[in-house]
Scaffold this motif. Sequence first.
Motif, mmCIF file in Angstrom:
data_model
loop_
_atom_site.group_PDB
_atom_site.id
_atom_site.type_symbol
_atom_site.label_atom_id
_atom_site.label_comp_id
_atom_site.label_asym_id
_atom_site.label_seq_id
_atom_site.Cartn_x
_atom_site.Cartn_y
_atom_site.Cartn_z
ATOM 1 N N ALA A 210 0.857 -0.937 -0.038
ATOM 2 C CA ALA A 210 -0.139 0.000 -0.067
ATOM 3 C C ALA A 210 0.765 1.238 -0.091
ATOM 4 N N GLY A 211 0.381 2.519 -0.006
ATOM 5 C CA GLY A 211 1.083 3.811 -0.031
ATOM 6 C C GLY A 211 0.872 4.261 1.365
ATOM 7 N N HIS A 212 1.392 5.206 1.703
ATOM 8 C CA HIS A 212 1.208 6.041 2.966
ATOM 9 C C HIS A 212 1.532 7.454 2.704
ATOM 10 N N ALA A 213 1.363 8.536 3.712
ATOM 11 C CA ALA A 213 1.484 9.775 3.649
ATOM 12 C C ALA A 213 2.835 10.092 4.528
ATOM 13 N N THR A 214 3.163 11.434 4.506
ATOM 14 C CA THR A 214 4.223 11.924 5.294
ATOM 15 C C THR A 214 3.729 13.045 5.993
ATOM 16 N N ASN A 215 3.714 13.255 7.070
ATOM 17 C CA ASN A 215 3.266 14.507 8.064
ATOM 18 C C ASN A 215 4.384 14.992 8.766
ATOM 19 N N GLN A 216 4.597 16.317 8.760
ATOM 20 C CA GLN A 216 5.669 16.925 9.324
ATOM 21 C C GLN A 216 5.034 17.504 10.704
ATOM 22 N N VAL A 217 5.347 16.988 11.979
ATOM 23 C CA VAL A 217 4.860 17.688 13.258
ATOM 24 C C VAL A 217 6.005 18.272 13.804
ATOM 25 N N GLY A 218 6.213 19.672 13.737
ATOM 26 C CA GLY A 218 7.620 20.175 14.126
ATOM 27 C C GLY A 218 8.585 19.373 13.784
ATOM 28 N N SER A 219 9.548 19.207 14.314
ATOM 29 C CA SER A 219 10.738 18.502 13.913
ATOM 30 C C SER A 219 10.625 16.930 13.410
ATOM 31 N N ASP A 220 9.459 16.289 13.657
ATOM 32 C CA ASP A 220 9.206 15.120 13.538
ATOM 33 C C ASP A 220 8.551 14.712 12.434
ATOM 34 N N THR A 221 9.259 13.827 11.529
ATOM 35 C CA THR A 221 8.681 13.569 10.158
ATOM 36 C C THR A 221 8.035 12.247 10.273
ATOM 37 N N VAL A 222 6.639 12.093 10.380
ATOM 38 C CA VAL A 222 5.908 10.791 10.923
ATOM 39 C C VAL A 222 5.506 10.266 9.639
ATOM 40 N N LEU A 223 5.451 9.023 9.235
ATOM 41 C CA LEU A 223 4.637 8.280 8.133
ATOM 42 C C LEU A 223 3.315 8.148 8.905
ATOM 43 N N ILE A 224 2.356 8.243 7.748
ATOM 44 C CA ILE A 224 0.976 7.851 8.363
ATOM 45 C C ILE A 224 0.495 6.932 7.530
ATOM 46 N N ASP A 225 -0.098 5.961 7.849
ATOM 47 C CA ASP A 225 -0.461 4.770 7.198
ATOM 48 C C ASP A 225 -1.923 4.855 6.781
ATOM 49 N N ASP A 226 -2.224 5.592 5.651
ATOM 50 C CA ASP A 226 -3.442 6.175 5.242
ATOM 51 C C ASP A 226 -3.961 5.264 4.244
ATOM 52 N N HIS A 227 -3.059 4.243 3.392
ATOM 53 C CA HIS A 227 -3.647 3.244 2.382
ATOM 54 C C HIS A 227 -4.352 4.030 1.359
ATOM 55 N N GLY A 228 -3.712 5.219 1.177
ATOM 56 C CA GLY A 228 -4.334 6.090 0.241
ATOM 57 C C GLY A 228 -3.702 6.610 -1.260
ATOM 58 N N SER A 229 -2.747 5.888 -1.340
ATOM 59 C CA SER A 229 -2.044 6.279 -2.547
ATOM 60 C C SER A 229 -1.205 5.082 -3.227
ATOM 61 N N ARG A 230 -0.282 5.376 -4.173
ATOM 62 C CA ARG A 230 0.313 4.386 -4.942
ATOM 63 C C ARG A 230 1.416 3.823 -3.790
ATOM 64 N N VAL A 231 1.794 2.544 -4.362
ATOM 65 C CA VAL A 231 2.986 2.051 -3.470
ATOM 66 C C VAL A 231 4.100 2.530 -3.985
ATOM 67 N N PRO A 232 4.951 3.399 -2.985
ATOM 68 C CA PRO A 232 6.083 4.158 -3.104
ATOM 69 C C PRO A 232 7.298 3.458 -3.396
ATOM 70 N N PRO A 233 8.304 3.888 -4.105
ATOM 71 C CA PRO A 233 9.419 3.156 -4.394
ATOM 72 C C PRO A 233 10.033 2.369 -3.142
ATOM 73 N N VAL A 234 10.122 3.080 -2.025
ATOM 74 C CA VAL A 234 10.854 2.339 -0.761
ATOM 75 C C VAL A 234 10.144 1.337 -0.629
ATOM 76 N N VAL A 235 8.923 1.208 -0.627
ATOM 77 C CA VAL A 235 7.824 -0.008 -0.371
ATOM 78 C C VAL A 235 8.044 -1.253 -1.436
ATOM 79 N N TRP A 236 8.228 -0.764 -2.789
ATOM 80 C CA TRP A 236 8.673 -1.783 -3.846
ATOM 81 C C TRP A 236 10.112 -2.268 -3.423
#
Lengths: 343, 266
Positions: A210-236
Amino acid sequence: MSIFSPLAIPASAGIGLRSPHIAEMLTRRPSAGWLEVHAENYMGDGAGVEALEKLRQIYPLSVHGVGLSLGSAGGLDRDHLERLRKVCERFQPDLVSEHLAWSVADGAYLNDLLPLRYDEEALAIVARNVETLQDTLKRRVLIENLSAYLAFTDSSMNEAEFLAALVERTGCGLLLDVNNVQVSAHNLQYDAKAFIDALPEEAIGEIHLAGHATNQVGSDTVLIDDHGSRVPPVVWALYQHAIDRLGPRPTLIEWDTDVPVLDVLLGEAMWADMLTASIMFTRKQAARREQTTNARAAPICLSVEGETTTSMPVLAAFAAARAARPSISLALRSLEEEFHAAA
Amino acid sequence: MLPLEHLQTIVARSVLAMEPTIAANLLTAGKADPLARLRIYQNNTRSSLTAVLMAVFPVTVRLVDERFFRYAASEFIRRHPPAESRLARYGAGFPRFLKSIDTLSDMPIVAETARLEWAIAEALDAVSLPPRSLGDCENIELGTSPDILVQPSLRLIVSHWSILSVWSAHQQGAAVDRHSAWARRAERVVLWRAGDSIRLVQLDRANFAFLHSLKHGLGLEHATGRALALDPAFDLVSALVRLFGNGLVTNVRAAANSHSNSWRQS
């Protein structure tokens, strides 16, 4: 109750059946490998349930539960377990799966998948719940790893060790969600490949992509599992690592939010199959090279490594280009009415 | 160390509350602040359950505007989270909850419209049985007061407010003035599932009472009696033709133990 012929799920790609696609699946009947549904969507008697009975005659089926809460220390909801049993009895799936997570506590269902504190107490509780589930369904169930944003400081083992112990204790199988591994490994800072390598390979009966989203919360880059996009290269790339180790496995393309046109899902599934075929081809070449002294032919390599890859698989790109029209809004159900005034 | 059940209770309460109630030292998240990460779970739960409610009550959303609906949903989720993982059943208590909101007390149409939308949701999730036609009943022994069984998806609603008119106006996509579109005018609405859509019909008192009696298994004779008591001009033949014509009858049979028979025996 219909009797369906037992259609085995092949060790290749399938797609999640989403309600915006049901009508098209019924009329077009594309070659989709196999289908997976969320069990909870088929526990009622609405029109979607009737559609699935028709589709089950054509496609092998996997039933994926979301709400059983196998990680709940309070035990399983017996009514929900019975509803799941009835869904399996009605649709006769080839694979059944659920999550290593909890979503029910304090009398409330949180509609999310929360991580466990991984220790002996939790292992005993989850093993008991999994045994109850497998005894009720009279089959082996695959247990999926989750996407985590938090962990518990008092855990005495990690999720991979916990899953391996669970397999040993209950004879359950595993559903390896490669996207979830990437998300959790990033959010909790551990090595994704090492996680996959720590799982007992013969237990892995299915893979999710599945795909995921990237959120920026202050200095924290967190990946959000939203299953709402293409499978990105890192997951392939992680998928390639998994197949390299495991060989071909049933692989599901999961897309739950902002669902695109059906062709995009089918394109992603095709890409997964091509990657697997290329890996197996490369393996065969390597094996042959070991046997012979002269190896000349250069294998066709679809290598997917790091940032140098194209970010959109070709087939999925064609599908997206064909479908370049205003986005279809996701309607949970179509609703028409006629209004008749009484005479 | 806390037993797992206790720990899960604390986490669940933190997820549902606006503020986290769990002690931060129980949690870890690499280099990130674990309480900030807890907010992800709070958001996931609140927004996914809000999405469920918005999907079930779309006209209600338009009546109060989305921002207010989200606020009301958020309060409802906090106080009445789902009791089970079957989300098709979530929202039954939402119309009643809307009625309890002070700022909606001058717009009773809102809670009433939500009642209608909940009935629609229930009907969509109900089974649709193969209907019987009038022809099917020709050779059946019906006795003096046959039972007529109706579709399980059939729902009946009475409101003091013009709920069906309001609901229908919003279906056509017309821009409706929130305040002038609704009236204090009793509407009796009957709805049922046909395929993957819903049919809604407004009925007069007698026809409504007729269907209501049948739905509650009181038999054809009793249903007809009730309707005639409300309107001596009640047309039973038309009502039966419409009932069968709409595919609402799933079975007709002689009553197992009819009311009038047992009276004669005693």
